[in-house]
Design a protein around this motif. Structure first.
Motif, mmCIF file in Angstrom:
data_model
loop_
_atom_site.group_PDB
_atom_site.id
_atom_site.type_symbol
_atom_site.label_atom_id
_atom_site.label_comp_id
_atom_site.label_asym_id
_atom_site.label_seq_id
_atom_site.Cartn_x
_atom_site.Cartn_y
_atom_site.Cartn_z
ATOM 1 N N THR A 155 0.827 -1.207 0.000
ATOM 2 C CA THR A 155 0.000 0.000 0.000
ATOM 3 C C THR A 155 0.862 1.258 0.000
ATOM 4 O O THR A 155 0.606 2.212 -0.744
ATOM 5 C CB THR A 155 -0.936 -0.007 1.218
ATOM 6 O OG1 THR A 155 -1.715 -1.203 1.218
ATOM 7 C CG2 THR A 155 -1.867 1.193 1.190
ATOM 8 N N LEU A 156 1.893 1.258 0.847
ATOM 9 C CA LEU A 156 2.809 2.399 0.898
ATOM 10 C C LEU A 156 3.490 2.603 -0.449
ATOM 11 O O LEU A 156 3.583 3.742 -0.956
ATOM 12 C CB LEU A 156 3.864 2.160 1.979
ATOM 13 C CG LEU A 156 4.975 3.219 2.080
ATOM 14 C CD1 LEU A 156 4.411 4.525 2.617
ATOM 15 C CD2 LEU A 156 6.110 2.711 2.981
ATOM 16 N N ASN A 159 1.177 4.057 -3.061
ATOM 17 C CA ASN A 159 0.979 5.478 -2.781
ATOM 18 C C ASN A 159 2.161 6.319 -3.259
ATOM 19 O O ASN A 159 1.983 7.416 -3.798
ATOM 20 C CB ASN A 159 0.761 5.700 -1.284
ATOM 21 C CG ASN A 159 -0.629 5.300 -0.825
ATOM 22 O OD1 ASN A 159 -1.597 5.442 -1.557
ATOM 23 N ND2 ASN A 159 -0.731 4.792 0.387
ATOM 24 N N GLN A 162 2.287 6.408 -7.181
ATOM 25 C CA GLN A 162 1.193 7.178 -7.750
ATOM 26 C C GLN A 162 1.126 8.602 -7.194
ATOM 27 O O GLN A 162 0.115 9.293 -7.349
ATOM 28 C CB GLN A 162 -0.132 6.439 -7.518
ATOM 29 C CG GLN A 162 -0.190 5.093 -8.254
ATOM 30 C CD GLN A 162 -1.512 4.384 -8.106
ATOM 31 O OE1 GLN A 162 -2.291 4.663 -7.198
ATOM 32 N NE2 GLN A 162 -1.781 3.446 -9.008
ATOM 33 N N ASN A 163 2.228 9.013 -6.543
ATOM 34 C CA ASN A 163 2.357 10.386 -6.025
ATOM 35 C C ASN A 163 1.218 10.759 -5.080
ATOM 36 O O ASN A 163 0.673 11.867 -5.140
ATOM 37 C CB ASN A 163 2.428 11.386 -7.177
ATOM 38 C CG ASN A 163 3.677 11.221 -8.015
ATOM 39 O OD1 ASN A 163 4.779 11.095 -7.481
ATOM 40 N ND2 ASN A 163 3.516 11.196 -9.325
ATOM 41 N N GLU A 164 0.883 9.846 -4.205
ATOM 42 C CA GLU A 164 -0.198 10.080 -3.248
ATOM 43 C C GLU A 164 0.300 10.249 -1.816
ATOM 44 O O GLU A 164 -0.509 10.444 -0.907
ATOM 45 C CB GLU A 164 -1.204 8.920 -3.324
ATOM 46 C CG GLU A 164 -1.934 8.865 -4.667
ATOM 47 C CD GLU A 164 -2.833 7.662 -4.815
ATOM 48 O OE1 GLU A 164 -3.627 7.657 -5.761
ATOM 49 O OE2 GLU A 164 -2.720 6.725 -3.992
ATOM 50 N N LEU A 165 1.609 10.183 -1.619
ATOM 51 C CA LEU A 165 2.161 10.440 -0.288
ATOM 52 C C LEU A 165 2.252 11.943 -0.051
ATOM 53 O O LEU A 165 2.477 12.707 -0.992
ATOM 54 C CB LEU A 165 3.558 9.831 -0.154
ATOM 55 C CG LEU A 165 3.700 8.309 -0.120
ATOM 56 C CD1 LEU A 165 5.175 7.924 0.001
ATOM 57 C CD2 LEU A 165 2.906 7.704 1.018
ATOM 58 N N HIS A 170 7.048 11.665 0.812
ATOM 59 C CA HIS A 170 7.526 11.311 -0.528
ATOM 60 C C HIS A 170 9.026 11.571 -0.643
ATOM 61 O O HIS A 170 9.784 10.718 -1.141
ATOM 62 C CB HIS A 170 6.771 12.126 -1.583
ATOM 63 C CG HIS A 170 7.056 11.684 -2.987
ATOM 64 N ND1 HIS A 170 6.246 10.803 -3.664
ATOM 65 C CD2 HIS A 170 8.083 11.981 -3.839
ATOM 66 C CE1 HIS A 170 6.741 10.577 -4.868
ATOM 67 N NE2 HIS A 170 7.851 11.289 -4.998
ATOM 68 N N PHE A 214 -0.498 10.414 8.193
ATOM 69 C CA PHE A 214 -0.775 9.619 6.995
ATOM 70 C C PHE A 214 -0.463 8.147 7.241
ATOM 71 O O PHE A 214 -1.237 7.258 6.867
ATOM 72 C CB PHE A 214 0.044 10.135 5.811
ATOM 73 C CG PHE A 214 -0.257 9.435 4.516
ATOM 74 C CD1 PHE A 214 -1.222 9.930 3.650
ATOM 75 C CD2 PHE A 214 0.404 8.266 4.157
ATOM 76 C CE1 PHE A 214 -1.524 9.280 2.457
ATOM 77 C CE2 PHE A 214 0.118 7.606 2.972
ATOM 78 C CZ PHE A 214 -0.851 8.118 2.119
ATOM 79 N N LEU A 218 -2.860 4.852 7.484
ATOM 80 C CA LEU A 218 -2.611 3.723 6.598
ATOM 81 C C LEU A 218 -2.686 2.409 7.383
ATOM 82 O O LEU A 218 -3.327 1.442 6.947
ATOM 83 C CB LEU A 218 -1.242 3.879 5.933
ATOM 84 C CG LEU A 218 -0.822 2.847 4.874
ATOM 85 C CD1 LEU A 218 0.112 3.503 3.847
ATOM 86 C CD2 LEU A 218 -0.116 1.653 5.497
#
Length: 287
Positions: A155-156, A159, A162-165, A170, A214, A218
């Motif tokens: 999952t991490l 993320n 897909q540049n979702e952190l 990031h 975050f 998670l």
């Protein structure tokens, strides 16, 4: 009472905990690489035994109890069983069973309860005090394993790719794992062995940043998913203690307890490994 020397193993996909114990004496423990018949042949299992286990255990083992991921039945367990028969010839008894049974026996003893594993992988079962009576079957890390180390790592990683952190995470991820990009990850998880172990390596990053909102969410979301998909599907789950073993459950136990309590479930034991209580189970059985 006859004096026995036991060799007990609790194996996941990443590592195997071994305990050698003689009745009336202090047991000692050692560790080896993970042994999973789903991924390894008899020859590969034998190699691990000969290099990482046999040199330290002596030659007078009477009984072997191997509990492992991937050891669902006699057919699937065959590589493990055959390797043990060849490498531990002194053993009068060799039993190979699932790591879920080890967790149930170690966590529940002779009392009913729901036993769960949250380590590299995930699993669950209702134990009636004698046997596993019901289980919501695990689908493995590609299709399930919600709440496990491999699931959290996957999952991490998704993320990140897909540049979702959040920006700070990031940047830290890039610095911690330089060169991690889509092509590199696809090579690791689709063309190289043990992709679940690869995903689980990111547990260190999660642990280091567990206080970040975050990352906390998670882990919390993964535990909620595990609870809803598995624990709550057991009949009368709310009246039995919910026990856990595995590094993920142990190190993130505060979040886990919070999730269980929010679902009105009773928190039982949360152990890193069931090994000590598992030895006690076998000792009582032979008394």
């Amino acid at each position: 009472m006859k004096q026995y020397t036991y060799l007990i193993a609790d194996s996941g996909s990443t590592k195997t905990d071994w305990l050698v114990a003689t009745t009336g004496k202090t047991p000692f423990r050692l560790h080896s690489g993970g042994l999973n018949p789903f991924y390894q042949t008899k020859e590969e299992v034998t190699e691990v035994l000969e290099k990482e286990v046999l040199p330290f255990i002596g030659s007078s083992i009477d009984q072997v109890f191997f509990y492992g991921a991937g050891c669902a039945d006699k057919a699937t367990s065959r590589p493990i069983y055959d390797a043990l028969v060849d490498t531990v010839p002194s053993a009068e008894i060799i039993e190979v069973a699932s790591d879920m049974l080890a967790a149930a026996r170690g966590l529940c003893g002779d009392k009913p309860g729901i036993a769960c594993i949250l380590g590299t992988g995930a699993n669950n079962a209702f134990y009636d005090g004698y046997k596993i009576a019901h289980s919501i079957g695990s689908l493995g890390f590609w299709l399930g394993d919600e709440g496990s180390g491999s699931y959290l790592g996957k999952t991490l990683l998704v993320n990140f790719l897909q540049n979702e952190l959040p920006q700070d995470l990031h940047k830290q991820f890039e610095e911690t794992y330089p060169g991690t990009n889509r092509l590199f990850v696809l090579e690791k998880v689709y063309r190289q062995p043990f992709p679940n172990r690869y995903f689980a390596t990111f547990s260190e990053f999660i642990s280091k940043n567990i206080q970040h909102p975050f990352i906390t969410k998670l882990v919390q979301d993964a535990f909620i998913l595990f609870t809803e998909k598995y624990i709550l599907k057991h009949q009368d789950a709310e009246i039995y203690p919910i026990h856990f073993t595995g590094s993920i459950a142990f190190y993130y136990r505060d979040i886990l307890k919070s999730v269980l309590e929010s679902k009105n479930l009773t928190v039982g034991k949360i152990l890193k490994s069931p090994m000590e209580t598992l030895y006690e189970y076998h000792l009582r059985r032979d008394m």
